[in-house]
Design an enzyme around this catalytic site. Structure first.
Site, PDB file in Angstrom:
ATOM      1  N   ASP A 263       0.891  -1.151   0.000  1.00 20.69           N
ATOM      2  CA  ASP A 263       0.000   0.000   0.000  1.00 20.69           C
ATOM      3  C   ASP A 263       0.941   1.215   0.000  1.00 20.69           C
ATOM      4  OD1 ASP A 263      -2.312   1.634   0.542  1.00 20.69           O
ATOM      5  OD2 ASP A 263      -1.678   1.696   2.639  1.00 20.69           O
TER       6      ASP A 263
ATOM      7  N   ASP B  32      -0.053   5.064   0.947  1.00 22.99           N
ATOM      8  CA  ASP B  32      -0.308   5.991   2.051  1.00 22.99           C
ATOM      9  C   ASP B  32      -0.216   5.270   3.384  1.00 22.99           C
ATOM     10  OD1 ASP B  32      -0.888   8.212   0.472  1.00 22.99           O
ATOM     11  OD2 ASP B  32      -2.994   7.683   0.288  1.00 22.99           O
TER      12      ASP B  32
HETATM   13  P1  B16 Z   1      -7.214  10.151  -3.116  1.00 25.78           P
HETATM   14  P2  B16 Z   1      -3.816   3.997   0.019  1.00 25.78           P
HETATM   15  C1  B16 Z   1      -5.797   5.783   0.161  1.00 25.78           C
HETATM   16  O1  B16 Z   1      -4.505   5.439  -0.209  1.00 25.78           O
HETATM   17  C2  B16 Z   1      -5.815   6.496   1.495  1.00 25.78           C
HETATM   18  O2  B16 Z   1      -5.432   5.612   2.526  1.00 25.78           O
HETATM   19  C3  B16 Z   1      -7.187   7.028   1.791  1.00 25.78           C
HETATM   20  O3  B16 Z   1      -7.181   7.732   3.015  1.00 25.78           O
HETATM   21  C4  B16 Z   1      -7.633   7.950   0.645  1.00 25.78           C
HETATM   22  O4  B16 Z   1      -8.944   8.439   0.850  1.00 25.78           O
HETATM   23  C5  B16 Z   1      -7.576   7.157  -0.658  1.00 25.78           C
HETATM   24  O5  B16 Z   1      -6.252   6.678  -0.861  1.00 25.78           O
HETATM   25  C6  B16 Z   1      -7.974   7.992  -1.856  1.00 25.78           C
HETATM   26  O6  B16 Z   1      -7.010   8.961  -2.077  1.00 25.78           O
HETATM   27  O7  B16 Z   1      -8.205  11.119  -2.541  1.00 25.78           O
HETATM   28  O8  B16 Z   1      -5.808  10.732  -3.234  1.00 25.78           O
HETATM   29  O9  B16 Z   1      -7.683   9.529  -4.420  1.00 25.78           O
HETATM   30  O10 B16 Z   1      -3.726   3.837   1.507  1.00 25.78           O
HETATM   31  O11 B16 Z   1      -4.682   2.975  -0.689  1.00 25.78           O
HETATM   32  O12 B16 Z   1      -2.449   4.161  -0.611  1.00 25.78           O
HETATM   33 MG    MG Z   2      -2.801   3.178   3.385  1.00 21.93          MG
END
Ligand code: B16
Ligand code: MG
Length: 220
Positions: free
Chosen positions: A10, A12
């Site tokens: 992953d 984030d």
């Molecule tokens: P965006 P991951 C996710 O990333 C985040 O954990 C989550 O908090 C966020 O809402 C989602 O991406 C969408 O992100 O608004 O930038 O499209 O943890 O899957 O890397």
């Molecule tokens: Mg994450």
């Protein structure tokens, strides 16, 4: 011969702490809308798509929002978020992340990123790690978000390693479920309560060296 031949990360909260920036951007929006929001509620947003995250925040509002308004506010949050990620540099890699990825690649283990973020490519570019992965999932090709296993299965298919021979690493509760539903070994990092369903919990990726089980996994 390795028992595991692929590691799917992953982004984030695992490779970089953008989870913090997501929180700050949502917090700013929630304050503007006069909706209560704190770090505990934020744990539920981890790994969840932008619009689904907004739905969770709106649970504490008495007002009904139209689809158009929801899209407007989700976009507004993204504008705040983009301001934060503009300044990301390789210094923002979380401890141990790069070292671990390079160690895996030296051992011939395939690496991939499975992030649902539509900003993932910008973040990866700013971190300077685009060439460290055999595959980066394009979220535009994914129909169902985490906890559905689709994103992890897509990564495993594209690195050519069967799910049973993949490890998935996540900081979110929905992400751990997605990895397990994909039939992979789940490693959780970050908040231990959030990732309590993982097969193995690490404080962060520096622990790969001293943690007996993961060393065994990648050496076997
Ligand atoms: P965006 P991951 C996710 O990333 C985040 O954990 C989550 O908090 C966020 O809402 C989602 O991406 C969408 O992100 O608004 O930038 O499209 O943890 O899957 O890397
Ligand atoms: Mg994450």
């Amino acid at each position: 011969m390795s028992k595991y031949e692929g590691v799917i990360f992953d982004l984030d909260g695992v490779i970089t702490d953008t989870a913090r920036y997501h929180y700050l951007a949502w917090k700013r929006l929630a304050d503007e809308l006069n909706i209560y929001f704190d770090e505990k509620i934020n744990e539920r947003l981890k790994g969840v798509s932008r619009l689904e995250s907004l739905e969770i925040i709106l649970e504490r509002s008495n007002k009904k929002y139209s689809q158009e308004e929801k899209e407007y506010y989700a976009n507004k949050k993204n504008e705040y978020y983009k301001e934060f990620i503009k300044n990301i540099t390789p210094k923002d890699l979380l401890p141990g992340a790069l070292e671990f990825i390079e160690e895996l690649r030296k051992r011939g283990i395939k690496t991939a990123i499975a992030s649902v973020s539509k900003n993932a490519f910008t973040i990866i570019e700013n971190l300077g790690i685009g060439d460290k992965f055999d595959y980066i999932v394009d979220t535009n090709n994914i129909k169902k978000g985490k906890p559905d296993p689709e994103i992890f299965l897509n990564a495993s298919y594209n690195i050519g390693v069967s799910p049973q021979k993949c490890i998935g690493i996540e900081d979110s509760a929905v992400g751990i479920i997605a990895i397990k539903r994909a039939g992979m070994f789940a490693v959780g990092v970050g908040n231990p309560e959030t990732v309590k369903e993982a097969d193995l919990i690490l404080k962060d990726l520096t622990e790969y060296k001293k943690n007996f089980r993961i060393t065994l996994i990648i050496k076997e």
